[in-house]
Motif scaffolding. Structure first.
Motif, PDB file in Angstrom:
ATOM      1  N   ALA A  22       0.826  -1.204   0.000  1.00 10.97           N
ATOM      2  CA  ALA A  22       0.000   0.000   0.000  1.00 10.97           C
ATOM      3  C   ALA A  22       0.863   1.259   0.000  1.00 10.97           C
ATOM      4  N   VAL A  23       1.986   1.221   0.734  1.00 11.43           N
ATOM      5  CA  VAL A  23       2.888   2.376   0.778  1.00 11.43           C
ATOM      6  C   VAL A  23       3.624   2.536  -0.553  1.00 11.43           C
ATOM      7  N   LEU A  24       3.997   1.428  -1.174  1.00 10.46           N
ATOM      8  CA  LEU A  24       4.771   1.458  -2.418  1.00 10.46           C
ATOM      9  C   LEU A  24       3.911   1.759  -3.641  1.00 10.46           C
ATOM     10  N   ARG A  25       2.594   1.665  -3.511  1.00  8.98           N
ATOM     11  CA  ARG A  25       1.694   1.715  -4.667  1.00  8.98           C
ATOM     12  C   ARG A  25       1.719   3.067  -5.380  1.00  8.98           C
ATOM     13  N   ASP A  26       1.447   3.011  -6.691  1.00  8.61           N
ATOM     14  CA  ASP A  26       1.300   4.182  -7.570  1.00  8.61           C
ATOM     15  C   ASP A  26       2.571   5.016  -7.712  1.00  8.61           C
ATOM     16  N   PRO A  27       3.716   4.378  -7.903  1.00 11.18           N
ATOM     17  CA  PRO A  27       4.934   5.182  -8.115  1.00 11.18           C
ATOM     18  C   PRO A  27       5.072   5.637  -9.565  1.00 11.18           C
ATOM     19  N   ASP A  28       5.756   6.746  -9.750  1.00  5.81           N
ATOM     20  CA  ASP A  28       6.165   7.140 -11.103  1.00  5.81           C
ATOM     21  C   ASP A  28       7.246   6.205 -11.617  1.00  5.81           C
ATOM     22  N   LEU A  29       8.092   5.737 -10.711  1.00  2.12           N
ATOM     23  CA  LEU A  29       9.158   4.796 -11.060  1.00  2.12           C
ATOM     24  C   LEU A  29       9.268   3.756  -9.953  1.00  2.12           C
ATOM     25  N   LEU A  30       9.265   2.484 -10.365  1.00  4.21           N
ATOM     26  CA  LEU A  30       9.481   1.377  -9.442  1.00  4.21           C
ATOM     27  C   LEU A  30      10.787   0.688  -9.792  1.00  4.21           C
ATOM     28  N   LEU A  31      11.645   0.505  -8.797  1.00  2.00           N
ATOM     29  CA  LEU A  31      12.856  -0.289  -8.932  1.00  2.00           C
ATOM     30  C   LEU A  31      12.594  -1.612  -8.224  1.00  2.00           C
ATOM     31  N   ALA A  32      12.483  -2.690  -9.012  1.00  2.00           N
ATOM     32  CA  ALA A  32      12.041  -3.980  -8.480  1.00  2.00           C
ATOM     33  C   ALA A  32      13.137  -5.022  -8.619  1.00  2.00           C
ATOM     34  N   ASP A  33      13.387  -5.723  -7.530  1.00  2.00           N
ATOM     35  CA  ASP A  33      14.335  -6.837  -7.499  1.00  2.00           C
ATOM     36  C   ASP A  33      13.840  -7.955  -8.414  1.00  2.00           C
ATOM     37  N   GLY A  34      14.676  -8.337  -9.385  1.00  2.00           N
ATOM     38  CA  GLY A  34      14.325  -9.443 -10.276  1.00  2.00           C
ATOM     39  C   GLY A  34      15.597 -10.178 -10.676  1.00  2.00           C
ATOM     40  N   ILE A  35      16.091 -11.023  -9.804  1.00  2.00           N
ATOM     41  CA  ILE A  35      17.458 -11.534  -9.913  1.00  2.00           C
ATOM     42  C   ILE A  35      17.703 -12.395 -11.148  1.00  2.00           C
ATOM     43  N   VAL A  36      16.718 -13.209 -11.540  1.00  2.00           N
ATOM     44  CA  VAL A  36      16.857 -14.094 -12.704  1.00  2.00           C
ATOM     45  C   VAL A  36      15.493 -14.298 -13.338  1.00  2.00           C
ATOM     46  N   PRO A  37      15.448 -14.829 -14.572  1.00  2.00           N
ATOM     47  CA  PRO A  37      14.155 -15.216 -15.138  1.00  2.00           C
ATOM     48  C   PRO A  37      13.615 -16.458 -14.450  1.00  2.00           C
ATOM     49  N   ALA A  38      12.309 -16.616 -14.484  1.00  2.00           N
ATOM     50  CA  ALA A  38      11.664 -17.749 -13.818  1.00  2.00           C
ATOM     51  C   ALA A  38      12.153 -19.088 -14.341  1.00  2.00           C
ATOM     52  N   SER A  39      12.598 -19.129 -15.569  1.00  2.00           N
ATOM     53  CA  SER A  39      13.061 -20.384 -16.164  1.00  2.00           C
ATOM     54  C   SER A  39      14.239 -20.992 -15.420  1.00  2.00           C
ATOM     55  N   MET A  47      12.825 -12.003  -6.078  1.00  2.00           N
ATOM     56  CA  MET A  47      11.840 -12.203  -7.126  1.00  2.00           C
ATOM     57  C   MET A  47      12.502 -12.623  -8.434  1.00  2.00           C
ATOM     58  N   THR A  48      11.758 -13.355  -9.225  1.00  2.00           N
ATOM     59  CA  THR A  48      12.143 -13.577 -10.608  1.00  2.00           C
ATOM     60  C   THR A  48      11.782 -12.339 -11.420  1.00  2.00           C
ATOM     61  N   ARG A  49      12.249 -12.322 -12.654  1.00  3.46           N
ATOM     62  CA  ARG A  49      11.847 -11.229 -13.558  1.00  3.46           C
ATOM     63  C   ARG A  49      10.325 -11.171 -13.654  1.00  3.46           C
ATOM     64  N   GLU A  50       9.710 -12.331 -13.790  1.00  6.96           N
ATOM     65  CA  GLU A  50       8.257 -12.380 -13.929  1.00  6.96           C
ATOM     66  C   GLU A  50       7.568 -11.895 -12.662  1.00  6.96           C
ATOM     67  N   GLY A  51       8.147 -12.224 -11.503  1.00  7.16           N
ATOM     68  CA  GLY A  51       7.591 -11.722 -10.257  1.00  7.16           C
ATOM     69  C   GLY A  51       7.688 -10.214 -10.153  1.00  7.16           C
ATOM     70  N   ALA A  52       8.828  -9.663 -10.584  1.00  4.96           N
ATOM     71  CA  ALA A  52       9.008  -8.204 -10.559  1.00  4.96           C
ATOM     72  C   ALA A  52       7.992  -7.513 -11.456  1.00  4.96           C
ATOM     73  N   VAL A  53       7.769  -8.076 -12.631  1.00  2.97           N
ATOM     74  CA  VAL A  53       6.802  -7.489 -13.561  1.00  2.97           C
ATOM     75  C   VAL A  53       5.386  -7.559 -12.983  1.00  2.97           C
ATOM     76  N   ASP A  54       5.043  -8.702 -12.375  1.00  3.14           N
ATOM     77  CA  ASP A  54       3.717  -8.826 -11.765  1.00  3.14           C
ATOM     78  C   ASP A  54       3.544  -7.856 -10.602  1.00  3.14           C
ATOM     79  N   LEU A  55       4.592  -7.714  -9.777  1.00  2.00           N
ATOM     80  CA  LEU A  55       4.498  -6.766  -8.672  1.00  2.00           C
ATOM     81  C   LEU A  55       4.293  -5.356  -9.201  1.00  2.00           C
ATOM     82  N   ALA A  56       5.006  -5.002 -10.264  1.00  2.00           N
ATOM     83  CA  ALA A  56       4.850  -3.672 -10.856  1.00  2.00           C
ATOM     84  C   ALA A  56       3.414  -3.436 -11.298  1.00  2.00           C
TER      85      ALA A  56
END
Length: 274
Positions: free
Chosen positions: A186-203, A229-238
């Protein structure tokens, strides 16, 4: 608010020292780096700046990027790739306030603030300012809020930084798996820019001893092992946070070379005006 991504890599960075994998070779060919994580935020209205996390690559980052040394710092957690660059405060600063969370970690029996204070007690320049999660604090004319995320076994924090005059907002997931608590989201929501941890692809979860976790409806893991998070997790979180723009950070050289430099993966030196 001017945001500069000083370090966008994981604990070994890309290229990784001594590594001749295709991804590290491609990074060298392109002349790009992902050094250990650090983000510079400048309030151009007040002429002040802050640094989120102190990379071991601090010296290299500030020699290669045209940003001023920070007036204050924020430390999200105590892993070396986010903290050990603080030793560079020696002879560079007369005074460097450091803000960090005040919650006691049951693993270390210290808060992040206490660990920073103990580890750098030899630096008179460093003054530690403990902060309670979810309680905004004012620095450099901006409003910052630390929020708990999930990075077992240690406590770790994400961060929202807002300009109260313009409404611009930067959110950082921190080092985390996909299970970011709803109150933190809730605090992180609606950013102009999100920097999200995505260490590797889910594969690549199939290669981790713990596999993947927090699968989506199609069975794609949004967490790699237990910590990131995976890349896919980061994208979903965004998507769930309704981020206007997203850059994936804390990426490893394990990304296949043909995927390692695709959008929205960040590289060092990117700048954003919010």
């Amino acid at each position: 608010m001017r945001v500069t991504l000083l370090g966008t890599g994981d604990t070994t960075g890309t290229p990784t020292a001594g590594c001749d994998c295709d991804t590290c070779a491609e990074a060298r060919r392109r002349g790009v780096e992902r050094t250990r994580f650090s983000v510079h935020v400048e309030n151009e209205r007040t002429g002040e700046s802050l640094l989120v996390d102190f990379s071991p690559d601090f010296r290299h980052q500030f020699l290669t990027r045209e940003v001023p040394l920070p007036d204050v710092g924020i430390v999200t957690h105590i892993h070396f790739d986010h903290l050990d660059g603080l030793g560079n405060a020696y002879r560079l600063f007369d005074d460097l306030p450091i803000y960090a969370a005040d919650e006691t970690d049951p693993v270390t029996d210290e808060s992040v603030a206490e660990t920073v204070g103990r580890k750098y007690d030899y630096l008179d320049q460093v003054g530690v300012h403990p902060q309670s999660p979810f309680e905004p604090f004012e620095i450099c004319g901006l409003r910052a809020t630390l929020v708990p995320v999930e990075h077992p076994p240690l406590v770790c924090y994400g961060l929202a930084i807002e300009d109260p005059e313009t409404g611009a907002k930067l959110s950082l997931s921190g080092d985390t798996n996909y299970a970011v608590p709803e109150q933190s989201r809730a605090v992180l929501r609606d950013p102009d820019l999100l920097l999200a941890d995505g260490i590797v692809p889910a594969s690549l979860c199939a290669k981790h001893p713990l596999g993947g976790d927090h699968h989506d409806a199609d069975g794609v893991p949004r967490t790699f092992g237990s910590k990131h998070m995976t890349r896919e997790g980061a994208v979903d979180l965004a998507g769930e946070l309704n981020a206007l723009e997203t850059r994936i950070v804390h990426t490893a050289h394990f990304y296949p070379a043909e995927e390692a430099f695709e959008e929205p993966l960040a590289v060092d030196g990117e700048t954003y005006e919010l």
